[in-house]
Design a protein around this motif. Structure first.
Motif, PDB file in Angstrom:
ATOM      1  N   LEU A   9      97.973 -38.997  25.893  1.00  0.00           N
ATOM      2  CA  LEU A   9      98.227 -39.459  24.537  1.00  0.00           C
ATOM      3  C   LEU A   9      98.159 -40.979  24.559  1.00  0.00           C
ATOM      4  CD1 LEU A   9      99.102 -38.888  21.627  1.00  0.00           C
ATOM      5  CD2 LEU A   9     101.454 -38.975  22.427  1.00  0.00           C
ATOM      6  N   VAL A  10      97.238 -41.549  23.780  1.00  0.00           N
ATOM      7  CA  VAL A  10      97.016 -42.993  23.788  1.00  0.00           C
ATOM      8  C   VAL A  10      97.312 -43.554  22.400  1.00  0.00           C
ATOM      9  CG1 VAL A  10      95.346 -44.824  24.222  1.00  0.00           C
ATOM     10  CG2 VAL A  10      95.201 -42.699  25.522  1.00  0.00           C
ATOM     11  N   ASP A  11      98.191 -44.527  22.342  1.00  0.00           N
ATOM     12  CA  ASP A  11      98.530 -45.190  21.089  1.00  0.00           C
ATOM     13  C   ASP A  11      97.470 -46.250  20.808  1.00  0.00           C
ATOM     14  OD1 ASP A  11      99.603 -46.559  18.947  1.00  0.00           O
ATOM     15  OD2 ASP A  11     101.427 -47.168  19.982  1.00  0.00           O
ATOM     16  N   ILE A  12      96.706 -46.064  19.738  1.00  0.00           N
ATOM     17  CA  ILE A  12      95.646 -47.025  19.397  1.00  0.00           C
ATOM     18  C   ILE A  12      96.017 -47.843  18.160  1.00  0.00           C
ATOM     19  CG2 ILE A  12      93.817 -45.668  20.460  1.00  0.00           C
ATOM     20  CD1 ILE A  12      93.003 -44.856  17.562  1.00  0.00           C
ATOM     21  N   SER A  13      97.313 -47.904  17.841  1.00  0.00           N
ATOM     22  CA  SER A  13      97.726 -48.626  16.637  1.00  0.00           C
ATOM     23  C   SER A  13      97.512 -50.134  16.745  1.00  0.00           C
ATOM     24  CB  SER A  13      99.186 -48.321  16.305  1.00  0.00           C
ATOM     25  OG  SER A  13     100.018 -48.694  17.373  1.00  0.00           O
ATOM     26  N   ASN A  14      97.447 -50.675  17.976  1.00  0.00           N
ATOM     27  CA  ASN A  14      97.176 -52.100  18.176  1.00  0.00           C
ATOM     28  C   ASN A  14      95.732 -52.241  18.651  1.00  0.00           C
ATOM     29  OD1 ASN A  14      96.944 -54.742  18.954  1.00  0.00           O
ATOM     30  ND2 ASN A  14      98.679 -54.736  20.358  1.00  0.00           N
ATOM     31  N   SER A  15      94.868 -52.689  17.769  1.00  0.00           N
ATOM     32  CA  SER A  15      93.436 -52.763  18.096  1.00  0.00           C
ATOM     33  C   SER A  15      93.113 -53.820  19.151  1.00  0.00           C
ATOM     34  CB  SER A  15      92.620 -53.038  16.834  1.00  0.00           C
ATOM     35  OG  SER A  15      92.982 -54.286  16.276  1.00  0.00           O
ATOM     36  N   HIS A  16      94.074 -54.669  19.518  1.00  0.00           N
ATOM     37  CA  HIS A  16      93.838 -55.705  20.519  1.00  0.00           C
ATOM     38  C   HIS A  16      94.431 -55.342  21.882  1.00  0.00           C
ATOM     39  CE1 HIS A  16      92.288 -58.325  17.425  1.00  0.00           C
ATOM     40  NE2 HIS A  16      93.357 -58.066  16.701  1.00  0.00           N
ATOM     41  N   LEU A  24      91.573 -45.005  26.842  1.00  0.00           N
ATOM     42  CA  LEU A  24      90.577 -44.219  26.107  1.00  0.00           C
ATOM     43  C   LEU A  24      89.344 -43.966  26.961  1.00  0.00           C
ATOM     44  CD1 LEU A  24      90.680 -45.780  22.530  1.00  0.00           C
ATOM     45  CD2 LEU A  24      91.450 -43.512  23.211  1.00  0.00           C
ATOM     46  N   LEU A  25      88.868 -45.009  27.612  1.00  0.00           N
ATOM     47  CA  LEU A  25      87.701 -44.882  28.483  1.00  0.00           C
ATOM     48  C   LEU A  25      87.987 -43.926  29.636  1.00  0.00           C
ATOM     49  CD1 LEU A  25      84.836 -45.763  29.150  1.00  0.00           C
ATOM     50  CD2 LEU A  25      85.805 -47.707  30.362  1.00  0.00           C
ATOM     51  N   ASP A  26      89.150 -44.057  30.253  1.00  0.00           N
ATOM     52  CA  ASP A  26      89.531 -43.171  31.353  1.00  0.00           C
ATOM     53  C   ASP A  26      89.602 -41.714  30.895  1.00  0.00           C
ATOM     54  OD1 ASP A  26      89.681 -45.358  33.050  1.00  0.00           O
ATOM     55  OD2 ASP A  26      91.876 -45.465  33.029  1.00  0.00           O
ATOM     56  N   ALA A  27      90.177 -41.477  29.719  1.00  0.00           N
ATOM     57  CA  ALA A  27      90.281 -40.113  29.193  1.00  0.00           C
ATOM     58  C   ALA A  27      88.897 -39.512  28.964  1.00  0.00           C
ATOM     59  CB  ALA A  27      91.082 -40.101  27.895  1.00  0.00           C
ATOM     60  N   ALA A  28      88.002 -40.303  28.397  1.00  0.00           N
ATOM     61  CA  ALA A  28      86.646 -39.816  28.145  1.00  0.00           C
ATOM     62  C   ALA A  28      85.909 -39.543  29.456  1.00  0.00           C
ATOM     63  CB  ALA A  28      85.869 -40.831  27.305  1.00  0.00           C
ATOM     64  N   ALA A  29      86.088 -40.414  30.442  1.00  0.00           N
ATOM     65  CA  ALA A  29      85.411 -40.240  31.727  1.00  0.00           C
ATOM     66  C   ALA A  29      85.964 -39.050  32.501  1.00  0.00           C
ATOM     67  CB  ALA A  29      85.537 -41.514  32.562  1.00  0.00           C
ATOM     68  N   TYR A  35      90.358 -36.961  21.750  1.00  0.00           N
ATOM     69  CA  TYR A  35      90.712 -36.742  20.351  1.00  0.00           C
ATOM     70  C   TYR A  35      91.394 -38.005  19.844  1.00  0.00           C
ATOM     71  CZ  TYR A  35      93.220 -34.980  16.284  1.00  0.00           C
ATOM     72  OH  TYR A  35      93.717 -34.811  15.028  1.00  0.00           O
ATOM     73  N   ILE A  36      90.927 -38.500  18.713  1.00  0.00           N
ATOM     74  CA  ILE A  36      91.546 -39.684  18.118  1.00  0.00           C
ATOM     75  C   ILE A  36      92.210 -39.278  16.816  1.00  0.00           C
ATOM     76  CG2 ILE A  36      91.143 -41.937  17.061  1.00  0.00           C
ATOM     77  CD1 ILE A  36      88.977 -42.400  19.070  1.00  0.00           C
ATOM     78  N   ASP A  37      93.517 -39.446  16.771  1.00  0.00           N
ATOM     79  CA  ASP A  37      94.280 -39.203  15.557  1.00  0.00           C
ATOM     80  C   ASP A  37      94.488 -40.568  14.912  1.00  0.00           C
ATOM     81  OD1 ASP A  37      96.046 -38.658  13.557  1.00  0.00           O
ATOM     82  OD2 ASP A  37      97.594 -37.807  14.851  1.00  0.00           O
ATOM     83  N   SER A  38      93.772 -40.829  13.853  1.00  0.00           N
ATOM     84  CA  SER A  38      93.833 -42.152  13.230  1.00  0.00           C
ATOM     85  C   SER A  38      94.816 -42.206  12.070  1.00  0.00           C
ATOM     86  CB  SER A  38      92.441 -42.578  12.768  1.00  0.00           C
ATOM     87  OG  SER A  38      91.956 -41.669  11.803  1.00  0.00           O
ATOM     88  N   ASN A  39      95.657 -41.191  11.929  1.00  0.00           N
ATOM     89  CA  ASN A  39      96.607 -41.170  10.808  1.00  0.00           C
ATOM     90  C   ASN A  39      97.606 -42.315  10.853  1.00  0.00           C
ATOM     91  OD1 ASN A  39      95.502 -38.911   9.599  1.00  0.00           O
ATOM     92  ND2 ASN A  39      96.721 -37.519  10.835  1.00  0.00           N
ATOM     93  N   SER A  40      97.976 -42.771  12.052  1.00  0.00           N
ATOM     94  CA  SER A  40      98.974 -43.838  12.144  1.00  0.00           C
ATOM     95  C   SER A  40      98.336 -45.204  12.349  1.00  0.00           C
ATOM     96  CB  SER A  40      99.945 -43.540  13.286  1.00  0.00           C
ATOM     97  OG  SER A  40      99.242 -43.495  14.501  1.00  0.00           O
TER      98      SER A  40
END
Length: 60
Positions: A9-16, A24-29, A35-40
């Motif tokens: 589970l990766v928190d992507i709320s901080n784009s920096h 994210l890259l590690d999960a994809a590899a 899966y990206i949940d962009s609701n938050s």
């Protein structure tokens, strides 16, 4: 019977956040997908679609 995979589970709320990008890259590899949940986040569904557009014509 195979064990279920445990997806990170990766928190992507901080784009920096570089750590989130690496996760994210590690999960994809490792799993071949993610899966990206962009609701938050401020990401819209069309933002996510453009980011992962494989045609190569992404424009910022």
């Amino acid at each position: 019977m195979a064990s279920p995979i445990e997806l990170p589970l990766v928190d992507i709320s901080n784009s920096h956040d570089v750590v989130a990008g690496k996760k994210l890259l590690d999960a994809a590899a490792k799993h071949g997908f993610l899966y990206i949940d962009s609701n938050s986040t401020l990401l819209t569904t069309s933002d996510v679609d453009r980011i992962f557009d494989l045609r190569g014509d992404f424009k910022e």
